[in-house]
Design an enzyme around this catalytic site. Structure first.
Site, mmCIF file in Angstrom:
data_model
loop_
_atom_site.group_PDB
_atom_site.id
_atom_site.type_symbol
_atom_site.label_atom_id
_atom_site.label_comp_id
_atom_site.label_asym_id
_atom_site.label_seq_id
_atom_site.Cartn_x
_atom_site.Cartn_y
_atom_site.Cartn_z
ATOM 1 C CE1 TYR A 24 11.957 5.426 46.565
ATOM 2 C CE2 TYR A 24 11.631 6.062 44.170
ATOM 3 C CZ TYR A 24 10.962 5.510 45.345
ATOM 4 O OH TYR A 24 9.796 5.253 45.560
ATOM 5 C CE LYS A 79 11.153 -2.482 12.827
ATOM 6 N NZ LYS A 79 12.137 -2.776 12.033
HETATM 7 C C1 LIG Z 1 12.589 -1.912 11.327
HETATM 8 C C2 LIG Z 1 12.972 -2.283 9.860
HETATM 9 C C3 LIG Z 1 12.890 -1.360 8.891
HETATM 10 C C4 LIG Z 1 12.227 -0.036 9.029
HETATM 11 O O1 LIG Z 1 13.785 0.929 9.428
HETATM 12 P P1 LIG Z 1 13.362 2.532 9.685
HETATM 13 O O2 LIG Z 1 14.925 2.943 9.717
HETATM 14 O O3 LIG Z 1 12.605 2.996 10.874
HETATM 15 O O4 LIG Z 1 13.032 2.904 8.340
HETATM 16 C C5 LIG Z 1 13.130 -1.560 7.464
HETATM 17 N N1 LIG Z 1 13.237 -3.123 7.469
HETATM 18 C C6 LIG Z 1 13.447 -3.867 8.432
HETATM 19 C C7 LIG Z 1 13.855 -5.178 8.049
HETATM 20 C C8 LIG Z 1 13.384 -3.466 9.647
HETATM 21 O O5 LIG Z 1 13.444 -4.268 10.731
#
Ligand SMILES: *Cc1c(COP(=O)(O)O)cnc(C)c1O
Length: 369
Positions: free
Chosen positions: A252, A33
């Site tokens: 800044y 993702k």
């Molecule tokens: C993002 C996510 C993961 C992965 O988590 P990590 O800590 O990066 O391994 C797994 N399951 C769900 C439902 C997630 O949203």
């Protein structure tokens, strides 16, 4: 044109996957993702598809982009998919997450056969049926266009020292699995921390951060036998070096005033590249292996850093997040957010089998001689 680039070593990602799989002996769902946590979902997915079993993304568009780029393994959308997009899930063979009975009925009415994973809320309180909704869950059986092939949950505190809440969630998960009435091909609950610290696998694990070579926390690092190797580094460039006198204001708002004569360098990275403004006066970048503190405010495209006593010249390479967890804590955040914030303007440069694959950003591909 490589003032800023994120170098991604796919060999290391593959190594991490294999090491985790060797311990879990389960199916492996690669969580890609958010553009694979900023590293590039298409490039990474194409280069790991042979050693993983599943992909997970947060948005349908991310899933479709993988299909459009020839990914054929199953893809699960962990989050919401709108009713008008269900046909696309059917057409592209993308698995969806089911967590609401009435919404499931709406989906069923459309009559597109879709693969579904039941989300079970065991204590994270984001998406999922809760343990008093067993009857409702079992009634989903009557919805014939929903092909329910899996059930999953998500841990809230698996990266923390105290295991009690993870144990509790796992207990609720198992009770719910016992009470529901489905023939499931896939059962999954563990993220990186659940798999590495708690060694909970069921028949599939959903791994994101660890695959990219970072530990979710020091606790996970200490409690796991798996040696991860970091797969990415963010590099920037020195654009200017000068000496400034005591009393000189930098950047800044004049939030930094030199207390003594010093040498400073300007660097070609700023908040528009995803280098948070919160690093103003606290961030540290590394030049030639030496720490250089950010002086004054982070600008949109540039920062100034302290290079007093260092031999630094225009064009030198800068390593931006040497200790990414330490830097994250300075900005009151976590490595996940720093990674996913590296902006599309920053070039991504890939290494596979020890060789450069390609380098590109949102403005196009760079052909290196
Ligand atoms: C993002 C996510 C993961 C992965 O988590 P990590 O800590 O990066 O391994 C797994 N399951 C769900 C439902 C997630 O949203």
């Amino acid at each position: 044109m490589l003032e800023n680039y994120l170098e991604i070593n796919i060999d290391r990602i593959r190594e991490n996957i294999i090491n985790i799989k060797n311990e879990s002996r389960s199916l492996f769902c690669a969580v890609v993702k958010a553009n694979a946590y900023g590293l590039g979902a298409v490039e990474i997915s194409q280069n790991i598809e042979d050693i993983v079993d599943y992909f997970a993304v947060a948005r349908l568009q991310e899933a479709i982009s993988l299909r459009e780029n020839k990914i054929t393994k199953p893809i699960l959308v962990l989050g919401y998919v709108g009713i008008n997009d269900i046909k696309l899930c059917h057409d592209y063979n993308i698995d969806i997450t089911i967590y609401d009975f009435d919404f499931a009925k709406e989906i069923n009415k459309l009559n597109y056969k879709v693969n579904c994973h039941l989300a079970l809320d065991t204590g994270h309180s984001r998406l999922g049926f809760r343990n008093f909704e067993i009857n409702k869950i079992n009634k989903l059986k009557e919805l014939k266009s929903l092909n329910i092939i899996a059930a999953f949950s998500h841990f809230a505190t698996a990266d923390e020292e105290d295991s009690y809440y993870t144990d509790y969630q796992y207990k609720v998960f198992n009770e719910m699995l016992d009470a529901i009435n489905f023939d499931l091909d896939f059962v999954h609950i563990s993220n990186s921390s659940g798999a590495m610290k708690h060694r909970i696998y069921k028949n599939m694990i959903r791994v994101g951060l660890a695959m990219y070579g970072l530990y979710p926390s020091d606790v996970v690092k200490n409690d796991s036998d798996i040696k991860l190797s970091r797969s990415f580094n963010l590099y920037s460039t020195v654009s200017f070096v000068k000496n400034i006198k005591q009393g000189t204001a930098v950047s800044y708002g004049r939030t930094f005033i030199a207390e003594k004569d010093m040498k400073i360098a300007t660097i070609t990275i700023g908040y528009a590249d995803g280098y948070f403004r919160a690093f103003s006066n606290v961030g540290e970048v590394y030049i030639d292996g030496k720490p250089c503190r950010v002086l004054g405010r982070v600008c949109m495209d540039q920062i100034m850093v302290d290079v007093s006593n260092l031999d630094v010249k225009i064009g030198d390479r800068v390593e931006v997040y040497k200790d990414i967890d330490l830097e994250a804590s300075k900005a009151s955040t976590i490595s996940y957010e720093l990674m996913t914030s590296i902006s599309p303007r920053v070039n991504r440069r890939y290494i596979r089998n020890g060789k450069y694959l390609k380098t590109h950003n949102n403005l196009g591909e760079i052909y290196e001689s």
